[in-house]
Design a protein around this motif. Structure first.
Motif, short mmCIF file in Angstrom:
data_model
loop_
_atom_site.label_atom_id
_atom_site.label_comp_id
_atom_site.label_asym_id
_atom_site.label_seq_id
_atom_site.Cartn_x
_atom_site.Cartn_y
_atom_site.Cartn_z
N LEU A 9 9.05 -0.95 1.14
CA LEU A 9 8.52 0.04 0.18
C LEU A 9 7.30 0.76 0.74
CD1 LEU A 9 8.80 -1.92 -3.21
CD2 LEU A 9 10.14 0.07 -2.48
N ALA A 10 6.47 0.03 1.49
CA ALA A 10 5.25 0.63 2.05
C ALA A 10 5.58 1.81 2.96
CB ALA A 10 4.45 -0.42 2.81
N SER A 11 6.74 1.75 3.61
CA SER A 11 7.11 2.83 4.53
C SER A 11 7.46 4.12 3.80
CB SER A 11 8.31 2.39 5.38
OG SER A 11 9.47 2.20 4.58
N PHE A 12 7.77 4.03 2.49
CA PHE A 12 8.16 5.21 1.72
C PHE A 12 6.98 5.89 1.04
CE2 PHE A 12 12.20 2.80 1.76
CZ PHE A 12 13.04 3.79 2.26
N PHE A 13 5.83 5.25 1.01
CA PHE A 13 4.69 5.80 0.28
C PHE A 13 3.49 5.96 1.23
CE2 PHE A 13 7.26 3.44 -2.79
CZ PHE A 13 7.47 4.42 -3.75
N PRO A 15 -0.13 6.54 2.57
CA PRO A 15 -1.41 6.24 1.90
C PRO A 15 -2.24 7.48 1.55
CG PRO A 15 -1.49 5.68 4.23
CD PRO A 15 -0.07 6.00 3.91
N ASP A 16 -2.01 8.59 2.23
CA ASP A 16 -2.81 9.78 1.95
C ASP A 16 -2.42 10.44 0.63
OD1 ASP A 16 -0.34 10.45 2.91
OD2 ASP A 16 -1.03 12.16 4.11
N SER A 17 -1.18 10.20 0.17
CA SER A 17 -0.74 10.81 -1.09
C SER A 17 -0.38 9.80 -2.16
CB SER A 17 0.48 11.72 -0.83
OG SER A 17 1.54 10.98 -0.26
N GLU A 18 -0.01 8.59 -1.77
CA GLU A 18 0.39 7.54 -2.72
C GLU A 18 -0.38 6.26 -2.41
OE1 GLU A 18 2.25 8.09 -5.20
OE2 GLU A 18 3.25 9.99 -4.70
N LEU A 19 -1.70 6.35 -2.44
CA LEU A 19 -2.54 5.23 -1.99
C LEU A 19 -2.36 3.99 -2.85
CD1 LEU A 19 -4.72 4.14 -0.13
CD2 LEU A 19 -6.44 5.11 -1.67
N ILE A 20 -2.29 4.15 -4.16
CA ILE A 20 -2.21 2.98 -5.05
C ILE A 20 -0.91 2.21 -4.82
CG2 ILE A 20 -2.06 2.24 -7.45
CD1 ILE A 20 -3.89 4.52 -8.21
N ILE A 21 0.22 2.93 -4.79
CA ILE A 21 1.50 2.25 -4.59
C ILE A 21 1.57 1.62 -3.20
CG2 ILE A 21 4.01 2.55 -4.50
CD1 ILE A 21 3.74 4.85 -6.43
N PHE A 22 1.07 2.34 -2.20
CA PHE A 22 1.04 1.82 -0.83
C PHE A 22 0.20 0.54 -0.76
CE2 PHE A 22 -1.23 1.51 3.21
CZ PHE A 22 -0.18 1.46 4.11
N THR A 23 -0.97 0.55 -1.38
CA THR A 23 -1.86 -0.60 -1.36
C THR A 23 -1.23 -1.80 -2.06
OG1 THR A 23 -3.80 0.84 -1.37
CG2 THR A 23 -4.15 -1.46 -2.00
N LEU A 24 -0.60 -1.56 -3.21
CA LEU A 24 0.05 -2.66 -3.94
C LEU A 24 1.18 -3.27 -3.12
CD1 LEU A 24 0.21 -1.16 -7.55
CD2 LEU A 24 -1.28 -3.01 -6.73
N ALA A 25 1.96 -2.41 -2.44
CA ALA A 25 3.06 -2.91 -1.62
C ALA A 25 2.55 -3.78 -0.47
CB ALA A 25 3.89 -1.75 -1.08
N VAL A 26 1.50 -3.31 0.20
CA VAL A 26 0.94 -4.07 1.33
C VAL A 26 0.30 -5.36 0.85
CG1 VAL A 26 -0.82 -4.04 3.13
CG2 VAL A 26 0.60 -2.02 2.76
N ILE A 27 -0.41 -5.31 -0.29
CA ILE A 27 -1.03 -6.53 -0.82
C ILE A 27 0.03 -7.56 -1.18
CG2 ILE A 27 -2.28 -7.48 -2.80
CD1 ILE A 27 -4.00 -4.98 -2.81
N TRP A 28 1.09 -7.12 -1.85
CA TRP A 28 2.15 -8.05 -2.23
C TRP A 28 2.86 -8.60 -0.98
CZ3 TRP A 28 2.84 -11.00 -6.08
CH2 TRP A 28 4.07 -11.64 -6.28
N GLY A 29 3.01 -7.74 0.02
CA GLY A 29 3.61 -8.22 1.28
C GLY A 29 2.74 -9.26 1.94
N SER A 30 1.42 -9.06 1.90
CA SER A 30 0.49 -10.03 2.49
C SER A 30 0.52 -11.34 1.72
CB SER A 30 -0.93 -9.46 2.49
OG SER A 30 -0.98 -8.25 3.24
#
Length: 282
Positions: A9-13, A15-30
């Motif tokens: 999911l992180a690859s589809f969002f 960070p420059d335009s969808e920072l919140i979704i990108f951050t949530l995806a990376v945090i959950w992945g971590s």
């Protein structure tokens, strides 16, 4: 599996335009990776005899270092030629491959010594042996990761290294870690956990002292490899000791607590080494 989905999911969002979704995806992945790591550590404690601690941790430390070398080369080349979303896909694919391996795992290989979870087992955290080990874990991480973190700064300030030089050093250090972890496993099997622990600390100190005598980049490459040997050996010993003090009834929990305690030393290392460098020099 959750980690695979998260990094995909992180690859589809972006960070420059969808920072919140990108951050949530990376945090959950971590978080997924942390849970997996904790589970595999607990499984190792549950299914491994004391005489095999060195073999298991030598393999894990060495494999981790080999993966770091391979992926740093791959990611370094990919990131310079394409977008970072491809890197997230590589991570997701590798995690899915691990998921397939776990599906094929058969519980019949589990040792009969596994004990059921008991809340009362957390009283083991109050035992003197665990408190002593906790102090050791903090001090070991403080100095080991403190020195390790200074090397890059030292290379940049003293030798004005290029990015290629940095990659070469990391590769040599990583090779040293692999050899040190595997060789340390054989040493532990022959001389036991206590003697190996003492030797590993002496070896690590020796490697740190050698770093201060480097006079050019090539000497740092040589000494860095020796430092990698010592670091890999000591890391393998530390993790084997963590397995040894873990109560089998709360294997994963106790091992995770041990790692959290050692991370405290790692965090303190950044503060301490920064202050020492400013006042004493590298």
């Amino acid at each position: 599996f959750l980690g695979c989905i998260s990094f995909s999911l992180a690859s589809f969002f972006p960070p420059d335009s969808e920072l919140i979704i990108f951050t949530l995806a990376v945090i959950w992945g971590s978080i997924s990776i942390t849970l997996f790591d904790c589970s595999t550590d607990g499984l190792a404690v549950d299914t491994t005899g004391k005489d095999e601690y060195g073999k298991v941790q030598g393999l894990m430390v060495g494999s981790r270092s080999l993966s770091f070398i391979l992926l740093s080369v791959i990611f370094g080349n990919v990131s310079g030629k394409t977008d970072y979303d491809l890197i997230f896909w590589v991570i997701a694919i590798l995690m899915f491959f691990t998921f397939i391996l776990m599906i094929g795992y058969r519980s019949k290989s589990i040792s009969p010594k596994i004990e059921k979870f008991q809340w009362s087992a957390f009283n083991s955290l109050k035992k003197p042996i665990f408190l002593i080990f906790s102090i050791y874990a903090i001090l070991y991480s403080l100095f080991s990761f403190g020195v390790d973190g200074l090397i890059t700064f030292f290379m940049s300030r003293e030798f004005h290294v290029t990015e290629i030089d940095q990659r070469n050093f990391n590769a040599l250090r990583g090779i040293g870690v692999i050899v040190g972890a595997f060789a340390g496993a054989f040493i532990m099997n022959k001389y036991g956990l206590k003697k190996s622990s003492l030797f590993a600390l002496i070896f690590l100190s020796f490697g740190a002292v050698l770093l201060s005598f480097t006079w050019n980049l090539y000497s740092l490459f040589i000494v860095g490899t020796i430092w990698g040997l010592a670091w890999g050996f000591q890391e393998m010993v530390f993790l084997s000791l963590a397995m040894d003090v873990a109560d089998a009834r709360i294997a994963a929990s106790m091992f995770a607590i041990t790692m959290a305690i050692s991370n405290l030393g790692t965090a303190l290392a950044e503060v301490l080494t920064t202050g020492l460098v400013e006042n004493m020099g590298i």
